[in-house]
Design an enzyme around this catalytic site. Structure first.
Site, PDB file in Angstrom:
ATOM      1  N   LYS A 267       0.801  -1.218   0.000  1.00 39.76           N
ATOM      2  CA  LYS A 267       0.000   0.000   0.000  1.00 39.76           C
ATOM      3  C   LYS A 267       0.837   1.273   0.000  1.00 39.76           C
ATOM      4  CE  LYS A 267      -3.971  -2.095  -0.022  1.00 39.76           C
ATOM      5  NZ  LYS A 267      -4.988  -1.919  -1.058  1.00 39.76           N
TER       6      LYS A 267
ATOM      7  N   SER B 163      -2.315 -12.574   4.033  1.00 39.96           N
ATOM      8  CA  SER B 163      -2.814 -12.557   2.646  1.00 39.96           C
ATOM      9  C   SER B 163      -1.766 -13.122   1.697  1.00 39.96           C
ATOM     10  CB  SER B 163      -3.241 -11.153   2.215  1.00 39.96           C
ATOM     11  OG  SER B 163      -2.135 -10.367   1.834  1.00 39.96           O
TER      12      SER B 163
HETATM   13  C1  LIG Z   1      -2.452  -7.336   3.507  1.00 40.31           C
HETATM   14  C2  LIG Z   1      -3.195  -7.047   2.258  1.00 40.31           C
HETATM   15  N1  LIG Z   1      -3.185  -7.939   1.273  1.00 40.31           N
HETATM   16  C3  LIG Z   1      -3.853  -7.747   0.125  1.00 40.31           C
HETATM   17  C4  LIG Z   1      -4.605  -6.627  -0.098  1.00 40.31           C
HETATM   18  C5  LIG Z   1      -5.370  -6.474  -1.385  1.00 40.31           C
HETATM   19  O1  LIG Z   1      -4.822  -5.543  -2.273  1.00 40.31           O
HETATM   20  P1  LIG Z   1      -5.712  -4.643  -3.224  1.00 40.31           P
HETATM   21  O2  LIG Z   1      -6.440  -3.656  -2.347  1.00 40.31           O
HETATM   22  O3  LIG Z   1      -4.770  -3.990  -4.159  1.00 40.31           O
HETATM   23  O4  LIG Z   1      -6.703  -5.521  -3.924  1.00 40.31           O
HETATM   24  C6  LIG Z   1      -4.655  -5.679   0.894  1.00 40.31           C
HETATM   25  C7  LIG Z   1      -5.483  -4.493   0.682  1.00 40.31           C
HETATM   26  O5  LIG Z   1      -6.106  -3.908   1.431  1.00 40.31           O
HETATM   27  C8  LIG Z   1      -3.931  -5.873   2.103  1.00 40.31           C
HETATM   28  O6  LIG Z   1      -3.948  -4.965   3.104  1.00 40.31           O
END
Ligand SMILES: Cc1ncc(COP(=O)(O)O)c(C=O)c1O
Length: 324
Positions: free
Chosen positions: A48, A266
């Site tokens: 991010k 994630s």
């Molecule tokens: C730890 C984590 N993984 C994956 C994502 C997903 O990414 P995106 O928002 O680009 O779909 C986020 C988004 O909030 C996240 O904080």
């Protein structure tokens, strides 16, 4: 012998250009490579950082954000932390709306970077924080509402950064796998890679409807981020793979135990999806090179017991804490 070193003017110059590491020892077949792109190496700790910088600088350029103006954003996680860090550097006050039941490290990180935290009811989850942010933005038109779910500078950060970096470092990529939250990572990176090679498959990882994997959301839960529609997500995505919270924890643990990559949950979800794709390729007798995203490091999840508790207990607690 000393190597070439670079002195950067600002920590903001350290955002992006993240490394990739081969974790094919986790692949079910030697003809299918699996590579991890370590977004955890960004200075404020996650993928991010890219979008926070791009969204703030885009708002400055367009005149939507001017010196001293207050920034507003609902975020229980990485976007809030990155926005708070950059806002402080650039001298903007910032208010982050946060569900009351996020992991303690997230609140602490926001405090480190001097954000004002506005708590919203935990049971309403991240959607509750988003709703309250819309209300506050309407009441305070003098604030700058960043809104990552509908901000074009979010996918553009990936179209201009993450995508070109992967293409530069790994032009033989066959599959790109990432979790879906706002969808910015998949839309921006996916579009760039498809433009270079339309045969590259773009794979989204979602939790099952109603279940929770931090950072991710199921489109089946009813909220489609505007970014997803505006970047033609339904056409861009080739496949979706559903990964349960327990699998995310299992693969997050294997990633650190067998590859030394200490990642957030994630990343385990994305890796579980990459292994599913690798298994399907191997069963069809095909080779491939799968790149997946490690969105953040494991530090902010330590209090959840995800790495050390009994697996059943960790899976149960992962479903109670809101990370998104
Ligand atoms: C730890 C984590 N993984 C994956 C994502 C997903 O990414 P995106 O928002 O680009 O779909 C986020 C988004 O909030 C996240 O904080």
């Amino acid at each position: 012998m000393l190597g070439l070193a670079t002195i950067n003017d600002s920590v903001l110059d350290l955002i992006g250009n993240t490394p990739m590491v081969d974790v094919s020892n986790l692949s079910p077949h030697r003809d299918v490579r699996i590579l991890a792109k370590l977004e955890s190496q960004n200075p404020f700790g996650s993928v991010k950082d890219r979008i926070a910088k791009n969204m703030i600088e885009d708002a400055e350029k367009s005149g939507r954000l001017h010196p001293g103006q207050t920034i507003l954003e609902p975020s229980s996680g990485n976007t809030g932390i990155a926005l708070a860090a950059i806002a402080r550097l650039k001298g903007y006050p910032i208010k982050i709306l946060l569900p009351s039941n996020v992991s303690i490290e997230r609140r602490q990180m926001l405090e480190v970077f001097g954000a004002e935290i506005i708590l919203t009811p935990g049971e309403e989850g991240s959607n509750g924080a988003v709703r309250r942010a819309h209300e506050l933005a309407a009441e305070h038109p003098e604030w700058c509402f960043i809104y990552q779910y509908g901000n074009d500078a979010n996918p553009r950060a990936h179209y201009e950064g993450t995508g070109p970096e992967i293409w530069r470092d790994c032009p033989d990529i066959t599959h790109f796998v990432a979790g879906l939250g706002t969808s910015g990572t998949l839309m921006g990176t996916g579009r760039f890679l498809k433009e270079r090679n339309p045969d590259i498959k773009i794979v989204a990882i979602e939790p099952p409807q109603g279940e929770r994997v931090e950072g991710l959301r199921s489109l089946a839960d009813g909220y489609i981020p505007p970014v997803f529609d505006e970047w033609n997500g339904a056409e861009l995505l080739d496949r979706k793979r559903v990964v349960r919270p327990r699998e995310s924890i299992e693969w997050t643990r294997r990633l650190v135990a067998e590859c030394g990559v200490f990642a957030g949950l994630s990343a385990g979800a994305a890796l579980a999806g990459a292994v599913k794709v690798a298994t399907e390729l191997a069963a069809a007798g095909e080779s491939g090179t799968i790149v997946f995203i490690v969105s953040d490091g494991g530090w902010k999840y330590l209090s959840t017991g995800a790495y050390t508790d009994d697996l059943d207990a960790a899976a149960a607690s992962a479903e109670q804490v809101i990370y998104f």
